[in-house]
Design a protein around this motif. Structure first.
Motif, PDB file in Angstrom:
ATOM      1  N   ALA A 267       0.850  -1.225   0.047  1.00  0.00           N
ATOM      2  CA  ALA A 267      -0.087  -0.060  -0.034  1.00  0.00           C
ATOM      3  C   ALA A 267       0.984   1.276  -0.075  1.00  0.00           C
ATOM      4  CB  ALA A 267      -0.842  -0.023   1.125  1.00  0.00           C
ATOM      5  N   ALA A 268       1.855   1.295   0.683  1.00  0.00           N
ATOM      6  CA  ALA A 268       2.974   2.399   0.825  1.00  0.00           C
ATOM      7  C   ALA A 268       3.276   2.607  -0.619  1.00  0.00           C
ATOM      8  CB  ALA A 268       3.948   2.174   1.718  1.00  0.00           C
ATOM      9  N   LEU A 269       3.817   1.594  -1.382  1.00  0.00           N
ATOM     10  CA  LEU A 269       4.404   1.650  -2.567  1.00  0.00           C
ATOM     11  C   LEU A 269       3.313   2.418  -3.413  1.00  0.00           C
ATOM     12  CD1 LEU A 269       6.467  -1.449  -2.876  1.00  0.00           C
ATOM     13  CD2 LEU A 269       7.487   1.032  -2.739  1.00  0.00           C
ATOM     14  N   VAL A 270       2.120   1.864  -3.446  1.00  0.00           N
ATOM     15  CA  VAL A 270       1.205   2.124  -4.234  1.00  0.00           C
ATOM     16  C   VAL A 270       0.773   3.667  -4.173  1.00  0.00           C
ATOM     17  CG1 VAL A 270      -1.269   1.891  -4.892  1.00  0.00           C
ATOM     18  CG2 VAL A 270      -0.050  -0.028  -4.829  1.00  0.00           C
ATOM     19  N   ALA A 271       0.658   4.021  -2.928  1.00  0.00           N
ATOM     20  CA  ALA A 271       0.328   5.348  -2.626  1.00  0.00           C
ATOM     21  C   ALA A 271       1.487   6.532  -3.029  1.00  0.00           C
ATOM     22  CB  ALA A 271       0.361   5.603  -0.878  1.00  0.00           C
ATOM     23  N   ARG A 272       2.535   5.957  -3.125  1.00  0.00           N
ATOM     24  CA  ARG A 272       3.852   6.928  -3.417  1.00  0.00           C
ATOM     25  C   ARG A 272       3.456   7.229  -4.923  1.00  0.00           C
ATOM     26  NH1 ARG A 272       9.809   5.305  -2.981  1.00  0.00           N
ATOM     27  NH2 ARG A 272       9.956   7.260  -4.075  1.00  0.00           N
ATOM     28  N   THR A 273       2.702   6.390  -5.676  1.00  0.00           N
ATOM     29  CA  THR A 273       2.333   6.826  -7.106  1.00  0.00           C
ATOM     30  C   THR A 273       1.102   7.696  -7.170  1.00  0.00           C
ATOM     31  OG1 THR A 273       0.953   4.973  -7.735  1.00  0.00           O
ATOM     32  CG2 THR A 273       3.516   4.493  -7.934  1.00  0.00           C
ATOM     33  N   GLY A 274       0.517   7.987  -6.069  1.00  0.00           N
ATOM     34  CA  GLY A 274      -0.801   8.782  -6.337  1.00  0.00           C
ATOM     35  C   GLY A 274      -1.869   7.889  -6.569  1.00  0.00           C
ATOM     36  N   ALA A 275      -1.932   6.665  -6.507  1.00  0.00           N
ATOM     37  CA  ALA A 275      -2.963   5.847  -6.755  1.00  0.00           C
ATOM     38  C   ALA A 275      -3.888   5.582  -5.383  1.00  0.00           C
ATOM     39  CB  ALA A 275      -2.670   4.428  -7.420  1.00  0.00           C
ATOM     40  N   LEU A 276      -4.714   6.444  -4.797  1.00  0.00           N
ATOM     41  CA  LEU A 276      -5.004   6.355  -3.574  1.00  0.00           C
ATOM     42  C   LEU A 276      -6.070   5.391  -3.701  1.00  0.00           C
ATOM     43  CD1 LEU A 276      -5.059  10.107  -2.617  1.00  0.00           C
ATOM     44  CD2 LEU A 276      -3.179   8.192  -2.458  1.00  0.00           C
ATOM     45  N   GLY A 277      -6.974   5.143  -4.862  1.00  0.00           N
ATOM     46  CA  GLY A 277      -8.201   4.227  -4.801  1.00  0.00           C
ATOM     47  C   GLY A 277      -7.434   2.532  -4.698  1.00  0.00           C
ATOM     48  N   SER A 278      -6.388   2.418  -5.231  1.00  0.00           N
ATOM     49  CA  SER A 278      -5.624   1.250  -5.184  1.00  0.00           C
ATOM     50  C   SER A 278      -5.201   1.052  -3.673  1.00  0.00           C
ATOM     51  CB  SER A 278      -4.544   0.938  -6.293  1.00  0.00           C
ATOM     52  OG  SER A 278      -5.158   0.913  -7.627  1.00  0.00           O
ATOM     53  N   ALA A 279      -4.555   2.082  -3.098  1.00  0.00           N
ATOM     54  CA  ALA A 279      -3.894   1.898  -2.041  1.00  0.00           C
ATOM     55  C   ALA A 279      -5.085   1.658  -0.996  1.00  0.00           C
ATOM     56  CB  ALA A 279      -3.261   3.314  -1.444  1.00  0.00           C
ATOM     57  N   ALA A 280      -6.307   2.038  -1.176  1.00  0.00           N
ATOM     58  CA  ALA A 280      -7.516   2.189  -0.015  1.00  0.00           C
ATOM     59  C   ALA A 280      -7.776   0.430  -0.454  1.00  0.00           C
ATOM     60  CB  ALA A 280      -8.519   3.100  -0.490  1.00  0.00           C
ATOM     61  N   LEU A 281      -7.970  -0.070  -1.585  1.00  0.00           N
ATOM     62  CA  LEU A 281      -8.385  -1.167  -1.765  1.00  0.00           C
ATOM     63  C   LEU A 281      -7.479  -2.184  -1.114  1.00  0.00           C
ATOM     64  CD1 LEU A 281      -9.992  -3.415  -3.308  1.00  0.00           C
ATOM     65  CD2 LEU A 281      -8.228  -3.344  -5.257  1.00  0.00           C
ATOM     66  N   LEU A 282      -6.175  -1.986  -1.033  1.00  0.00           N
ATOM     67  CA  LEU A 282      -5.196  -2.868  -0.072  1.00  0.00           C
ATOM     68  C   LEU A 282      -5.473  -2.828   1.130  1.00  0.00           C
ATOM     69  CD1 LEU A 282      -1.860  -2.250  -2.212  1.00  0.00           C
ATOM     70  CD2 LEU A 282      -3.369  -4.247  -2.049  1.00  0.00           C
ATOM     71  N   ALA A 283      -5.942  -1.486   1.662  1.00  0.00           N
ATOM     72  CA  ALA A 283      -6.028  -1.361   2.986  1.00  0.00           C
ATOM     73  C   ALA A 283      -7.317  -2.268   3.434  1.00  0.00           C
ATOM     74  CB  ALA A 283      -6.605   0.044   3.389  1.00  0.00           C
ATOM     75  N   GLY A 284      -8.164  -2.499   2.574  1.00  0.00           N
ATOM     76  CA  GLY A 284      -9.402  -3.226   2.677  1.00  0.00           C
ATOM     77  C   GLY A 284      -8.963  -4.792   2.662  1.00  0.00           C
ATOM     78  N   ALA A 285      -8.279  -5.176   1.694  1.00  0.00           N
ATOM     79  CA  ALA A 285      -7.661  -6.494   1.798  1.00  0.00           C
ATOM     80  C   ALA A 285      -7.016  -6.614   3.186  1.00  0.00           C
ATOM     81  CB  ALA A 285      -6.648  -6.543   0.431  1.00  0.00           C
ATOM     82  N   ASP A 286      -6.230  -5.808   3.693  1.00  0.00           N
ATOM     83  CA  ASP A 286      -5.454  -6.068   4.898  1.00  0.00           C
ATOM     84  C   ASP A 286      -6.517  -6.386   6.181  1.00  0.00           C
ATOM     85  OD1 ASP A 286      -3.320  -6.565   6.600  1.00  0.00           O
ATOM     86  OD2 ASP A 286      -3.450  -4.368   7.139  1.00  0.00           O
ATOM     87  N   LEU A 287      -7.621  -5.563   6.155  1.00  0.00           N
ATOM     88  CA  LEU A 287      -8.483  -5.724   6.954  1.00  0.00           C
ATOM     89  C   LEU A 287      -9.307  -7.251   6.851  1.00  0.00           C
ATOM     90  CD1 LEU A 287     -10.307  -2.377   7.222  1.00  0.00           C
ATOM     91  CD2 LEU A 287      -8.809  -3.306   9.090  1.00  0.00           C
ATOM     92  N   ALA A 288      -9.650  -7.699   5.594  1.00  0.00           N
ATOM     93  CA  ALA A 288     -10.097  -8.859   5.330  1.00  0.00           C
ATOM     94  C   ALA A 288      -9.209  -9.914   5.761  1.00  0.00           C
ATOM     95  CB  ALA A 288     -10.638  -8.991   3.832  1.00  0.00           C
ATOM     96  N   ARG A 289      -7.793  -9.709   5.539  1.00  0.00           N
ATOM     97  CA  ARG A 289      -7.053 -10.772   5.785  1.00  0.00           C
ATOM     98  C   ARG A 289      -7.020 -10.988   7.335  1.00  0.00           C
ATOM     99  NH1 ARG A 289      -2.378 -11.350   8.342  1.00  0.00           N
ATOM    100  NH2 ARG A 289      -2.359  -9.083   8.637  1.00  0.00           N
ATOM    101  N   ARG A 290      -7.040  -9.915   8.149  1.00  0.00           N
ATOM    102  CA  ARG A 290      -6.825  -9.945   9.667  1.00  0.00           C
ATOM    103  C   ARG A 290      -8.252 -10.765  10.327  1.00  0.00           C
ATOM    104  NH1 ARG A 290      -3.139  -6.428  11.843  1.00  0.00           N
ATOM    105  NH2 ARG A 290      -2.021  -5.182  10.367  1.00  0.00           N
ATOM    106  N   ALA A 291      -9.286 -10.456   9.579  1.00  0.00           N
ATOM    107  CA  ALA A 291     -10.697 -11.007   9.891  1.00  0.00           C
ATOM    108  C   ALA A 291     -10.534 -12.626   9.672  1.00  0.00           C
ATOM    109  CB  ALA A 291     -11.807 -10.464   9.460  1.00  0.00           C
TER     110      ALA A 291
END
Length: 302
Positions: A267-291
């Motif tokens: 997510a950090a690498l994606v956010a560096r490029t300005g693709a905030l939508g994809s970074a948010a998608l990865l944040a959701g994937a992290d929450l799903a993985r934890r659950a």
């Protein structure tokens, strides 16, 4: 009879979420936009990873009978032949999706990636080259999203470094690791984490400020350096650091894990490029993985 839950256990379903960000990080770093068929690439990555997990259990079935008897094959929930069928199906579907989503370039990376996965699980895993072999698999997975574009090499190297550190530490997940190995793992991951930091904005030099005053402030100032996206990936980096530090603090059996720190790093690498939508998608994937991971009573994700 083998159930769908047994198959999901065989392929480590929660851990498969950690590879979605590989192709996203590689694609955005390489300048690609994820539209239409290109979204098939993350799905291809998940399938190839799942095939690798099933192959891991097939290759280690005799060892697991002694050390991890609860796993699907030694417990009898999945037969060895059934596991091979899952491996073949995942690899075939993954390569097909890579070709559909990335064309010839995607296929050109997917085929070597399958070869690297097979090499790791059948030959290199128990050798000193195991961490490097696993790192190569992760790096190729990142390059899959970029279609092999050279601009994505730094992102691929960053995630490969973190993978090497996790793989080093995972070797102690059954019998316990050592403080030295944990320290080496921490150093490698810290280097990968620092590579994901946005470049610092350089301050104007003293000589430049004096020159402006001499000119009465009439000189034009150079435009400010391009700043990082407004959602700086510092929380992602901190999450990755905490995951690694916990691995450093304990070397007890079945505690030497840390692949969950992969998603914040992606997510950090994606956010560096300005693709905030994809970074948010990865944040959701992290929450799903934890659950999903919290529901697993036993097992590991490495």
């Amino acid at each position: 009879m083998t159930s769908p839950a047994d198959i999901l256990d065989l392929v480590r379903a929660p851990a498969a979420l950690t590879v979605i960000g590989d192709t996203l990080a590689g694609g955005h770093a390489g300048g690609a936009r994820f539209t239409g068929r290109s979204w098939l690439l993350p799905a291809a990555s998940v399938l190839l990873y799942s095939g690798g997990m099933a192959l891991n259990d097939y290759a280690d079935r005799d060892l697991d009978a002694e050390e991890r008897p609860e796993r699907p094959i030694p417990s009898g929930r999945v037969s060895a032949r059934g596991a091979l069928a899952v491996v073949s199906g995942c690899f075939a579907a993954g390569v097909a999706l890579a070709a559909a989503g990335g064309g010839r370039r995607g296929l050109g990376v997917a085929v070597p990636l399958v070869g690297a996965i097979v090499l790791y699980n059948t030959v290199a895993k128990s050798t000193p080259f195991g961490p490097l072999s696993m790192a190569a698999c992760r790096g190729l997975d990142v390059m899959l999203g970029a279609g092999g574009a050279s601009r994505a090499v730094p992102a691929a190297a960053t995630l490969a470094l973190h993978t090497a550190g996790v793989t080093l530490q995972s070797r102690g997940e059954v019998h316990g690791g050592s403080v030295g190995v944990a320290g080496a793992s921490l150093a490698v991951t810290a280097r990968a984490r620092s590579a994901a930091q946005p470049p610092a904005t350089a301050a104007p030099s003293m000589h430049a400020r004096r020159s402006d005053r001499r000119r009465g402030g009439s000189a034009r100032r150079s435009p400010p350096s391009r700043r990082a996206p407004p959602t700086s990936p510092r929380p992602c980096r901190r999450s990755c650091a905490r995951s690694t530090t916990r691995r450093r603090a304990t070397c007890a059996p079945r505690r030497a894990r840390g692949i969950g720190g992969m998603i914040p790093l992606q997510a950090a690498l994606v956010a560096r490029t300005g693709a905030l939508g994809s970074a948010a998608l990865l944040a959701g994937a992290d929450l799903a993985r934890r659950a999903l991971g919290s529901r697993r009573k036993r097992g590991d994700v490495t």
